[in-house]
Design an enzyme around this catalytic site. Sequence first.
Site, PDB file in Angstrom:
ATOM      1  CB  SER A 101      -0.925  -0.001   1.213  1.00 24.89           C
ATOM      2  OG  SER A 101      -0.150  -0.075   2.393  1.00 24.89           O
ATOM      3  N   GLY A 102       2.173   1.117   0.149  1.00 25.06           N
ATOM      4  CA  GLY A 102       3.047   2.296   0.214  1.00 25.06           C
ATOM      5  C   GLY A 102       3.178   3.020  -1.111  1.00 25.06           C
ATOM      6  CB  CYS A 103       3.198   6.575  -2.000  1.00 28.07           C
ATOM      7  SG  CYS A 103       1.460   6.682  -1.661  1.00 28.07           S
ATOM      8  CB  ILE A 104       8.072   5.772  -1.286  1.00 24.62           C
ATOM      9  CG1 ILE A 104       9.537   6.067  -1.561  1.00 24.62           C
ATOM     10  CG2 ILE A 104       7.942   5.179   0.099  1.00 24.62           C
ATOM     11  CD1 ILE A 104       9.774   7.430  -2.051  1.00 24.62           C
TER      12      ILE A 104
ATOM     13  CG  MET B  33       7.944   2.171  -7.458  1.00 26.84           C
ATOM     14  SD  MET B  33       7.709   1.973  -5.676  1.00 26.84           S
ATOM     15  CE  MET B  33       6.120   2.661  -5.410  1.00 26.84           C
TER      16      MET B  33
END
Lengths: 104, 160
Positions: A101-104, B33
Amino acid sequence: MSTKEIAGKAIEFDADGYMADYKQWDQQVAEALASDIGITLTDAHWKVINFCRTDYEAQGDAPTLRRITTVGGVPTKDLYQLFPKGPAKKVAYVAGLKKPSGCI
Amino acid sequence: MFEDKERKLCIICSKGTLDMAYPGLILANAALMEGIDVTLFFTFWGLDIINKKKMNHLKFVPIGNPSMPIPNSVGGLPGMTNVATAVMKREIAKLDFPGVQEFLDMIADAGGMLYACKMSVDMFHDMHMMNTEDIYERVEGVVGATDFMEMSEDAQIIFI
């Protein structure tokens, strides 16, 4: 939720397509999941996968790519080579974890 | 699952404040990503983001920002920009986002392409505000607006 036969085991997948229960995972499952997305696992892949699973158990969430780099010690370049075009999600998928769920 | 996409994204960064630098960097990294092809184009004040002398000292300015919970008369007091910048940097670090230079390294390592705008570089050079030697090594080149048009063919474009 759906069930698929992976490496001779009935594995449950969540709505995002990731394994619903990371405890159903084993090495053969990982190899089958990786081959599904065109990846042949090497020691370098295993280092990342093992870090992600250990970190998931401790943190309760699939690690961000940055965390795999800063805490797991795997450089960004290597991650993109090992799991091309979408490393964070691909690692989580192969490691039997939920969608990160992280953005990085 | 994970089907190969042919998606391309170009992000134009035109602002050099800390709060306007991060959206471009975060989106570029997120796109990479996701396996999306990314090009970043730094123009006008956005050049500060890739200026070696300035990149690690970008500021967040509290004045003239109606979203800030303090009035301009307070935000304009001496030292307030430094205080607001320090607070924002601390919050960014708390969320485990890297500093600007490290962020650019991450993006370049992930295959993102960085370009500086020629017209802006020439103008700032003329105004003695920067030299081409100040441009960060991870930047691929200094290109014009028409070059950018070629590079961004079939890409989605975000202007910040």
